[in-house]
Structure formats: C-alpha cells, structure tokens
Design an enzyme around this catalytic site. Structure first.
Site, PDB file in Angstrom:
ATOM      1  N   HIS A 203       2.513  -3.794   6.622  1.00 22.35           N
ATOM      2  CA  HIS A 203       1.563  -2.772   6.500  1.00 22.35           C
ATOM      3  C   HIS A 203       1.893  -1.852   7.530  1.00 22.35           C
ATOM      4  CE1 HIS A 203      -0.912  -4.349   3.448  1.00 22.35           C
ATOM      5  NE2 HIS A 203      -0.545  -5.752   3.879  1.00 22.35           N
TER       6      HIS A 203
ATOM      7  N   GLU B 263       1.924   3.694   2.956  1.00 24.19           N
ATOM      8  CA  GLU B 263       2.570   3.408   4.162  1.00 24.19           C
ATOM      9  C   GLU B 263       4.052   3.202   4.239  1.00 24.19           C
ATOM     10  OE1 GLU B 263       0.313  -0.519   4.717  1.00 24.19           O
ATOM     11  OE2 GLU B 263      -1.543   0.437   4.493  1.00 24.19           O
TER      12      GLU B 263
ATOM     13  N   HIS C 231       1.052  -1.200  -0.082  1.00 28.31           N
ATOM     14  CA  HIS C 231       0.087   0.064  -0.182  1.00 28.31           C
ATOM     15  C   HIS C 231       0.897   1.195   0.001  1.00 28.31           C
ATOM     16  CE1 HIS C 231      -3.445  -2.275   1.798  1.00 28.31           C
ATOM     17  NE2 HIS C 231      -3.731  -2.279   0.392  1.00 28.31           N
TER      18      HIS C 231
ATOM     19  N   GLU D 291       0.990  -4.915  11.023  1.00 24.86           N
ATOM     20  CA  GLU D 291       0.658  -3.632  10.950  1.00 24.86           C
ATOM     21  C   GLU D 291       1.424  -3.005  11.963  1.00 24.86           C
ATOM     22  OE1 GLU D 291      -1.469  -1.833   9.195  1.00 24.86           O
ATOM     23  OE2 GLU D 291      -2.953  -3.582   8.566  1.00 24.86           O
TER      24      GLU D 291
ATOM     25  N   ARG E 265      -2.949   5.074  -2.216  1.00 24.17           N
ATOM     26  CA  ARG E 265      -3.131   3.571  -1.558  1.00 24.17           C
ATOM     27  C   ARG E 265      -2.708   2.541  -2.561  1.00 24.17           C
ATOM     28  NH1 ARG E 265      -5.731   0.226   2.657  1.00 24.17           N
ATOM     29  NH2 ARG E 265      -6.711  -1.652   1.633  1.00 24.17           N
TER      30      ARG E 265
END
Length: 420
Positions: A308, A183, A180, A383, A238
């Site tokens: 991510h 990020e 993405h 994440e 994104r």
C-alpha cells in the site's frame, strides 16, 4: 459534540464531493492530532458520521497519532471551526490537491506514446502489455498467471510467476499491489520488482538467491476496475466498482472484505464509506478469486505481502485487535532486516509493527486473513513512501527510488525467511 455544526458539515460536504470528480482544485489535506481521549472520540465520530463526505487518508487510531483528512474548499472553514472548538490542533499538509495531481505524472515522451514507461504511472493496458512482454522475453523462468478470472467490470486480473525450478512444489511468496485504486506508487513498484528480478537473475547473485530459494507470484494490480477509474474519472477513488444494493454509492473496500474478523473495528457498514466492508465476506469477485488462489496454494505458501501507500511502514498482523501475533518475534526479525536494507539506499525510514498498533485497527484485511486462516507465518503489509508531503500523489520522479529501496528490502527479507 456541536451537533448543529456537525449537521451543517454533513449537508455542505454532500455538495463537495462526488464519485465522478474531475477536479480537486481548492481541496486541501489537513493533518489533525487528537491530544486526549475526548478528541480521539470526536475524530472517530467525525469520520463515521461524515463517511460519505470527508476523505480520511489516514484514520483515527490513538491519542497523539495524526489523522490526514481531505476536505473541499467550500467546507474547509466549517471543518477548521469545528476542530478548533474541540481543541484539536491541525496543520495544512497539502494546500491544493489538484496541483499535486497535475504535477505527479510527466507527459508521455514521443517515444512512449503507445507504450509503457518505468518512470511514470501507467494505465492498466500498458501494464498488462508490459507483463506479457516480459513473460515472453524471459519465458525460461516466468509465466503469466491467469487464474484470477475477471473483475466486476470484466477486466482480466493477471500476475507473474517467477520460478527457476517450476513444477517442483517449492515454497511460494505471493505479493499484490494496487488493492486500493488511488495508491499509484504500488503497481509501479510491483512492476519494477518484476523487471528487476527478470533482468538481473543471471547477473546479480542476490536476485538469483531469492529466486532459487522459492517461487514468486507478483500481482501489480488487484483492484483493476478501481485503478482504471482513477485515470478516467476520479483520481482519489479507493474502492472496487461494484454497485451496492439500496445505495447510490459504489464500491467496497477490498482490504476490509476478507473472511476473517469481517465487519469489525476499522471498517464501516455504510456503503458510502471509504472503508465499507461489503454486504458479506468475499462479496467482491476480485477479492474472492485472489483468496481462492491463495487457499488452493496454501500448502506451499510461505509468505504473503500486500503493498500500500503511504506512511512508510512494514506491518504484521494483527489488524483487528491491538495485539501481537504468536509468530511476531520471527516476523519482526525478518522485517527489521528488510527495513534496514531499505534505509541504506536513500535513508528512507520505516517503522515495524502490527497494523493495529503502528497505524490503526482494521478488520477483514488481507494480512489478517493470510495469517489467521491460511497460517502464513510471513504475512506482511507495506505502506510505501511518503509520510504525507505528497500522500497518494507521489511524483513520478520518486517511482525509481521507491522501487529500488523496496526491492532491496524484499531481497533482504527473502534471505532471512525460514522455509521449514
């Protein structure tokens, strides 16, 4: 559902956001928390009906789970009114997005004008040049992997393979960052990981152990077109940058484009949505080429990780349904060791669990495909920092600690992996 006001928001938001947004002055991020099933359903409808306009940084998942939404200054009063009328409580998480963007990356030092710095967010070309420099310097244990072809816009996609015993058919652990585009902390973290492994292999027993145990393939930027677009056009981009037939909206979510439970829950058929799944599975050349590489190497592939930001989570399959995979006990054992090691450095806390349960349901994802199609037992999605204070605009001073704690987790995970 207050259809009139919802229609007003659709029209108004259409004038707020554009693909080539040069400034996010006045845009704010709110955190809304649906307290019952009706409010959750309303949040889900709001996301789907305003997919082109509201920027959902996190997605509606279950009652009590917060949802972070970016909204432009002009539309904020109507959004606030709409949420209040539906009894949904919210707070302003980020008062001005542009302020964080202005402050996330320090100016280049004089000595860094043309080069790469591990203490700032770098564009694609310096990242590639640093990868090549490291491969040349540490050619005894590393090679540049160039089997991923080019992106839609013609950019090369690279990975680094680190092996202390090449061409011996050892198990391989594959890690990608930057799927993405916005990020930014993830490519920086992958680059830090590569550097740490190469520079410390001979002097750090824990690094030597992980490299001597298996081979590592690390890809800092999978979505190369989108990543570059976040620097020169739209910081909040994104998706990929391929066109969508019949729509003015560009790009597909490369983490909804994999050929496993494709086009299901948590993805959108609207090309303007941030979670658009594409016209077909593997429609995106970048996704298709990475998947082909993984498929070709499936017999030796012991692990896969998709990194991510943000939310501080260590996730396993399944994403497409709220259920635990059959190997969950082993996945959790390994994950727990990793997040424990991670927390020891700076006290950063991570939650562990299936994607669908600890964040939200999503279909056509990397980890579900790796586990569901290739049978990779150690399939994880991370994440990274933080939990919303900065969101995607994590200040550059946090690059080093994020990299260090993540690498500590990877080393702990590697130690726990069972190769048979």
């Amino acid at each position: 559902m207050h259809g009139g006001l919802l229609f007003t928001l659709v029209v108004l938001f259409g004038h707020c956001f554009s693909e080539e947004a040069s400034s996010f002055r006045g845009s704010r991020v709110i955190r809304a928390t649906p307290a019952n099933s009706a409010q959750l359903k309303f949040s889900e409808n709001l996301k789907e009906n305003n997919a082109q306009d509201l920027d959902f940084w996190t997605h509606p998942s279950h009652v009590g789970a917060s949802v972070d939404i970016r909204v432009c200054q002009e539309a904020y009063p109507d959004l606030a009114k709409l949420l209040k009328e539906n009894g949904i409580e919210f707070t302003i998480l980020i008062p001005d997005v542009q302020t964080l963007i202005d402050n996330e990356n320090p100016p280049l030092a004089r000595s860094e004008r043309a080069g790469f710095s591990y203490n700032r967010y770098n564009r694609l070309q310096p990242i590639e040049e640093e990868m090549k420099r490291l491969v040349k310097q540490y050619s005894n244990i590393t090679t540049l992997v160039e089997e991923f072809g080019t992106s839609y816009e013609g950019r090369k996609i690279y990975a680094v393979k680190i092996s202390s015993s090449p061409n011996t058919g050892r198990k391989v652990f594959f890690i990608n960052c930057g799927i993405h585009a916005r990020e930014w902390i993830t490519p920086a973290t992958c680059m830090n990981m590569i550097k740490e492994i190469l520079t410390k292999y001979k002097t750090d027993s824990s690094v030597k152990a992980m490299v001597d145990k298996m081979d590592w393939v690390i890809m800092p930027v999978l979505n190369v077109d989108g990543y570059e677009y976040t620097f020169n056009r739209n910081r909040m981009w994104r998706k990929t940058r391929s066109p969508n037939g019949g729509s003015l909206c560009m790009g597909t979510d490369p983490n909804r484009n994999w050929d496993f439970k494709w086009a299901g829950v948590g993805s959108s058929s609207n090309p303007c949505s941030e979670t658009y799944h594409g016209s077909r599975p593997f429609s995106e050349v970048e996704v298709r080429n990475v998947a082909s590489y993984l498929y070709r190497n499936r017999r030796n592939l012991i692990g896969y990780m998709d990194i991510h930001a943000y939310s501080q989570l260590w996730m396993t399959p399944w994403g497409y349904k709220r259920a635990y995979p059959k190997d969950y006990a082993e996945m959790k054992r390994t994950s727990d060791a990793a997040v424990t090691a991670l927390s020891r450095l700076y006290g950063t806390s991570y939650d562990v669990g299936p994607t669908s349960i600890i964040i939200y349901e999503n279909s056509g994802s990397t980890v579900d495909w790796a586990y569901g199609v290739l049978g990779v037992r150690y399939a994880f999605a991370l994440e990274l920092r933080d939990k919303g204070r900065y969101g995607f605009m994590l200040p550059a001073y946090q690059i080093a600690p994020t990299g260090k704690e993540t690498f500590a987790a990877i080393k702990a995970m590697a130690k726990e992996l069972k190769l048979n």
